[in-house]
Every structure is written in C-alpha cells, then in structure tokens.
Design a protein around this motif. Structure first.
Motif, PDB file in Angstrom:
ATOM      1  N   GLN A  82       0.787  -1.146   0.017  1.00  0.00           N
ATOM      2  CA  GLN A  82      -0.002  -0.100   0.117  1.00  0.00           C
ATOM      3  C   GLN A  82       0.808   1.268   0.159  1.00  0.00           C
ATOM      4  O   GLN A  82       0.911   2.302   1.214  1.00  0.00           O
ATOM      5  CB  GLN A  82      -0.730  -0.142   1.130  1.00  0.00           C
ATOM      6  CG  GLN A  82      -0.262  -0.235   2.554  1.00  0.00           C
ATOM      7  CD  GLN A  82      -1.128  -0.434   3.561  1.00  0.00           C
ATOM      8  OE1 GLN A  82      -2.459  -0.548   3.638  1.00  0.00           O
ATOM      9  NE2 GLN A  82      -0.819  -0.119   4.728  1.00  0.00           N
ATOM     10  N   LYS A  85      -0.649   4.854   0.886  1.00  0.00           N
ATOM     11  CA  LYS A  85      -1.498   4.961   2.229  1.00  0.00           C
ATOM     12  C   LYS A  85      -0.612   5.778   3.005  1.00  0.00           C
ATOM     13  O   LYS A  85       0.606   5.672   3.301  1.00  0.00           O
ATOM     14  CB  LYS A  85      -1.730   3.575   2.815  1.00  0.00           C
ATOM     15  CG  LYS A  85      -2.634   3.805   4.179  1.00  0.00           C
ATOM     16  CD  LYS A  85      -3.191   2.522   4.509  1.00  0.00           C
ATOM     17  CE  LYS A  85      -3.989   2.807   6.051  1.00  0.00           C
ATOM     18  NZ  LYS A  85      -4.556   1.643   6.542  1.00  0.00           N
ATOM     19  N   THR A  96       3.387   9.194   3.229  1.00  0.00           N
ATOM     20  CA  THR A  96       3.074   7.635   2.675  1.00  0.00           C
ATOM     21  C   THR A  96       3.947   6.626   3.009  1.00  0.00           C
ATOM     22  O   THR A  96       5.169   6.969   3.479  1.00  0.00           O
ATOM     23  CB  THR A  96       2.665   7.642   1.223  1.00  0.00           C
ATOM     24  OG1 THR A  96       3.909   7.676   0.432  1.00  0.00           O
ATOM     25  CG2 THR A  96       1.608   8.804   0.918  1.00  0.00           C
ATOM     26  N   THR A 299      -2.392   4.086  10.147  1.00  0.00           N
ATOM     27  CA  THR A 299      -1.793   5.427   9.907  1.00  0.00           C
ATOM     28  C   THR A 299      -1.573   6.031  11.329  1.00  0.00           C
ATOM     29  O   THR A 299      -2.570   5.977  12.323  1.00  0.00           O
ATOM     30  CB  THR A 299      -2.953   6.476   9.253  1.00  0.00           C
ATOM     31  OG1 THR A 299      -2.926   5.833   7.892  1.00  0.00           O
ATOM     32  CG2 THR A 299      -2.442   7.789   9.219  1.00  0.00           C
TER      33      THR A 299
END
Length: 634
Positions: A82, A85, A96, A299
């Motif tokens: 990912q 992300k 990210t 996150t």
C-alpha cells in the motif's frame, strides 16, 4: 442406523425429542451459569490465549519457511502493498508508506557512501518526535545497524554518559538539538562522527540533510539487514534513570516483534488512525506505537510534544480512533477546563499504562465510552500483562493460560533493607493475595533477559538467583504488585518510590493522590527523606500550585490527617514553581530525595507538619536545627 422413528411409536417421537431438547437446553443454561459464576473470565482468557498462540504460530511458520521476518521486513511489505497509504501525519503534512521507505533509503545511502559504518555497528539517535526520527531509524536498520535512542531531554553529563555507554560509531542529531551537542562536543570520543539534520551545522558536525539531497532513494539490498537470529540486538532504549543514570536496555528483533503486536492484540486494525504524543525514544512510542502501526498497516498521527489543550482538537481534525497514553497524560486531560462537545470525537480505544482508577473513571465519564486498554511491561523486562477484560485499575489478570507462557511470582520484600525477604533456608516467600509483593519473572530459554549494553554489573543486579530452589533465576522488575482474589493484578508502586516510616510501608502514589485532591494543588510529588537518628525515611511532598491559586496550609494538614494513616502523612512540604519530569511524564524524584529538607540548601519554600497548630508551618533554620538535634520529635 435405524432412525428414532423406527424404534419408538410415532406418537412418542415428538414428546421424547422435545423432552431431550429441553433437557439439553437446560443443561447448557446450567453450564453457562456455572461458567459465569465460577469462571467469569474464561472466554476473555481463552480469546487472549488464542491471540498469543497466533503470534507464536506465525513466528514458527516463518522459521519453517527458512526466513526470519523483522519489523523492518514488515514495513517493507506494507510499503510495497500500500505505497500511497498515509503512514505518518505530522503537523498537517502526510508521509505515505512509500515516502518513508524512499526517505529511509536515502539515509541508508548517505551512510553507505559517506561513512565507514558496517553491519552490527551502533548509531546513537538524538532527535525529537518528527518524521526524520523514523526515516533515520529505518534507514540505519536497513544497513543492519543497532540504533540507540537517546532521551532528548537530558543534558550535559547525563547526555555524555548515555552516548558513551552505548559505544556508538556515529551520532545523528535533530536540528533543534544541535545546541546541546555543542555544549559537550569537546568531551565526545574523537572517533565518533556526528551528523546533524540541518543545512547549517556547527564546526565538527556533518550535515546529514545536505547529503540526503545528493544520494539515491533506491532500495537498499536486503542482504545488508537480513537476520539469521531474532535474538540479535535491534535497538538500545534507555531506561528513564529515576534512580540513577540511564542504562541502555538491549531490545532484540524478537522483542520488537512482540511489542509491535500489542495494538493488534487489543483490537486495533489497519483502518485505525493512531495518535502518538509519547516520545519515540522510549519503547511505548517506538515499539508499541510505530511498530504497532507497521504491524497493522495503519496510519499514525505523530505529535512533537503532548499538548493537553490541543489534544482533542487534533483527534477531531485527523479523525483519530486510537491514542496511546500514560496515566499522567489522561490526568492532564482531566485537569483541562471543561468545554462543550468533549465527547464529540471518533476515539474508541486508548492503549497505555499507569492509569489510576479514579482518573480512569473520571476520564470515561467526561470524554465518553472509550475502551481503556491498560498494560504492564518494562522496557528491558521479559514479562508483560494486558488488561483484556477492561477491569478498571488493573494491569491484567493472571490465569491458567497466562501461566503457560510466563512464570512469575509476587514475593515478600524488606523495605528497610531494600531486598527480598528470605527465610532461614534462604528461600523467598510468596505474599498472600491482597498484599503487595515484588514482581519477579522467571528467566529461561523461553523468556530470556537480555539486560543492558556495556556494564555487565547492571544486568547482573537485575537478577535474583536461588529464589525458590537451587539454580533458578528470576528477573527483579523493581515493581510492587497486588493480586486480588479474582487474580487481577494491580500496580502498587516502584521499590525506589516506596519508603518505610514508623515500621510501616508508605506508597508514594497513594499519598500523592490524596494530597492532589485539593483544588489549589496542580501536582504532588511524594518521596521519603532521611532524618538523622530515625529509621526509615520521613515523608515529604513537593507540590506546585494551580495558576491564580494560593496555598492553604491548614487545608493541606486537614486533608492529610483525614485521609491518610498517621505514618503516611508527609512531615515536610516543598513548594516548587515547576515539576521536573522524565521523558515518560514521570515525576523526577532522585534529585529531590538527595536535596532532603534543609532550608540551608533549598531556596524553595519549605514547611513542617505541626500537630499542635493543626497546620503546616514555615520550616525555619531554627526548627530545622531542632529536628536535627532531636528537640523536635517526628
């Protein structure tokens, strides 16, 4: 096999079946009631066990495949899986997974091209909470280096001690901390290369930031960091040093992996946004927090420094769903002025340790239905507890499943001699349930203790030998715990923070909580001070006042004698303008204990408990001399 209908007359089938089903249902209800009565936490315990087993199973599967996966490897997988992300959100900027991967690659290439660092070398990292802390950490890890996190709050001799004790080949310093390095620059080892994360750096320091703009951000070959042993050192994390100078605890790849599973074990997912205000130089912020985000692929909202006034605004702004805490953090939030909409947020979980029961209840009442996930674990320890039931005040629960993995005991402790109590045969004794005892954890191949880097004496001092039988070895955690009748465990106090007075043990946390209830007191820090010709230590409370509030000495006296045993009442008060804190928000006591209660040495206002006047009175030189000479008895 013949069916039920072929054996019984057709008219009896339905009644018999109904009777059988009714009996089965009644039996299940009975067993359910008995389980809830006799083993009310069975399913919680079983679910916790399954999570532990799953973690162990994953590690074994990696071994069978002939590969050992580290936290860094898991990060690289997330960056590939990912890339776009958000991994880190810092002061509104988004980094990210791909951004962090590339920036950390650049860090690795700088040291590959411009230094002689090699696999296994130690590099000290002195940096505040910021993305470059993680970039540098991961970049050096990609080279197979051991990174030593240095507390960014320490100065002078303590800072010099920390740098020397981990024997680094290089030191990386954040832009805002270059000034404190300049103060000790002449005393640093000559062969230590110093790198500053700033374009403009003092003489004798190399600009890492300038070099980063000149190198590639391509992938670093895995061969530099691939490990063949999960017990190899990964990090050095310094203990807070409340009882002396900090010591570098060895964190292995395996310990880091276990810590990174903590958020997952409490129910966090990849969809969570995790708010980290704790310092990254300690294990809670780095291993549990950042490592936990890597494990989940979640996150992280990173804050340079905790701010009680900005906390909930940040949570709303960034849609935070989970935050990390230590007890003091939650208490600071409860001390903030009440505002409208305090429950208007998306936070559902909080993970941390050190949360007092009264603050716990107040926090939930004020800020909403947040699941508080309390845990216990020392940076260098080989045991941890997780409160998977949500029992207020508890750090976890000892159960059959837990004992399969960790062997621990709570033993009797002599506070006067500051050592475990041993019987005539030399063995230690278990405390009864409900009594505080020293938490010790068995050291063996399954639960090793890696100790501290450098001085072996520090490691040896943490071990207790021949505890219950000849040859056994236990880790002395230094923490006093209480286990209740339901086997819930509660943190009671640190050994160093507990003192003996009038033949009784005084828990400083208990006294501080009572004194801190007064509406004009901001902070209360309680400790014991030595008084000539007295056994044990007399209680002393250092306090700070709330803004625009005045000290009421009679009320302090009344509060103490009303809610505390006579032996626990502080004999002395010290009024400070500001409390000194450790990096984990713990009140610094070591220096205060050393300074004692002499008005000749201390410029802060000092007061003495006067039972005749039912108040605290100014501690003058005359009263001090009378205490020292014995004219005034305590």
């Amino acid at each position: 096999m013949a069916g039920l209908g072929s054996v019984l007359p057709s008219g009896l089938v339905a009644p018999k079946l109904l009777s059988w089903l009714t009996g089965l249902g009644a039996g299940m209800v009975f067993l359910s009631l008995m389980q809830k009565l006799l083993y009310p936490y069975f399913w919680n315990d079983l679910w916790y066990l399954l999570k532990v087993v799953r973690c162990g199973f994953q590690l074994e599967m990696y071994k069978l495949k002939g590969e050992l996966v580290t936290v860094l490897d898991k990060f690289l997988t997330q960056a590939k899986k990912q890339p776009q992300k958000p991994f880190i959100i810092y002061e509104g900027a988004i980094y990210t997974y791909q951004d962090v991967d590339r920036r950390s690659n650049s860090v690795a290439h700088v040291f590959l091209n411009h230094s002689t660092l090699k696999r296994g070398d130690t590099v000290a990292l002195l940096m505040s909470n910021e993305p470059d802390f993680i970039h540098t950490w991961f970049g050096l890890a990609k080279l197979g280096c051991v990174v030593a996190f240095i507390n960014s709050n320490i100065r002078s001799a303590s800072l010099l001690h920390c740098i020397r004790s981990c024997e680094p080949r290089a030191l990386v310093v954040g832009a805002d901390l270059l000034g404190i390095i300049q103060e000790i620059l002449p005393s640093l080892p000559e062969d230590l290369s110093i790198w500053g994360m700033n374009d403009s750096v003092p003489q004798g320091i190399i600009s890492l930031k300038q070099k980063l703009s000149t190198v590639s951000d391509s992938q670093v070959p895995r061969g530099y960091h691939v490990t063949s042993n999960l017990q190899a050192p990964y990090l050095y994390i310094f203990t807070s040093g409340t009882t002396g100078l900090p010591k570098p605890a060895v964190i292995t790849q395996l310990q880091a992996l276990k810590s990174s599973a903590g958020l997952w074990a409490f129910g966090c997912t990849s969809n969570d946004v995790i708010y980290i205000t704790l310092p990254l130089y300690h294990s809670a912020g780095s291993l549990l927090g950042i490592g936990g985000c890597v494990e989940l692929g979640a996150t992280c909202v990173l804050k340079k420094k905790f701010s009680a006034s900005q906390f909930w605004n940040d949570c709303k702004k960034y849609n935070v769903t989970v935050f990390q805490y230590i007890g003091e953090l939650c208490r600071y939030l409860c001390k903030q002025p009440k505002r409208e909409g305090e429950k208007d947020h998306r936070v559902r979980l909080a993970v941390g340790n050190g949360l007092r029961s009264d603050v716990w209840r107040e926090f939930l009442d004020r800020f909403g239905n947040i699941k508080m996930c309390e845990l216990y674990g020392a940076t260098e320890g080989n045991i941890c507890f997780m409160n998977h039931t949500g029992k207020i005040g508890s750090v976890g629960r000892a159960n059959f499943f837990h004992k399969l993995f960790f062997t621990f005991a709570l033993i009797k402790y002599d506070f006067q001699k500051d050592e475990p109590i041993r019987n005539e045969q030399g063995w230690c004794s278990h405390v009864k349930k409900g009594e505080p005892g020293l938490l010790i954890s068995r050291v063996n191949a399954k639960n090793p203790f890696f100790g501290y880097a450098g001085n072996k004496k520090h490691t040896e001092k943490k071990l207790l030998c021949n505890v219950f039988k000849k040859g056994d070895v236990y880790l002395n955690t230094g923490d006093l715990m209480v286990q209740d009748q339901e086997n819930f465990l509660y943190f009671w106090d640190r050994i160093g923070d507990t003192f003996r007075w009038k033949g009784e043990n005084v828990a400083t946390t208990e006294v501080a909580a009572v004194i801190g209830m007064l509406d004009f007191i901001q902070e209360a820090n309680v400790y014991g001070v030595a008084v000539p010709d007295y056994e044990g230590k007399a209680g002393m409370a250092s306090i700070t006042l709330k803004p625009n509030k005045s000290l009421d000495l009679e009320k302090v006296y009344e509060q103490a004698v009303t809610f505390l045993p006579a032996y626990a009442c502080p004999r002395f008060l010290r009024i400070q303008e500001k409390m000194e804190m450790t990096g984990t928000f713990k009140l610094q006591k070591f220096q205060l204990v050393e300074e004692g209660f002499s008005p000749l040495k201390i410029s802060d206002p000092l007061y003495f408990m006067d039972n005749l006047k039912k108040s605290y009175i100014l501690l003058t030189k005359e009263i001090y001399d009378q205490i020292i000479s014995g004219e005034i008895r305590l």
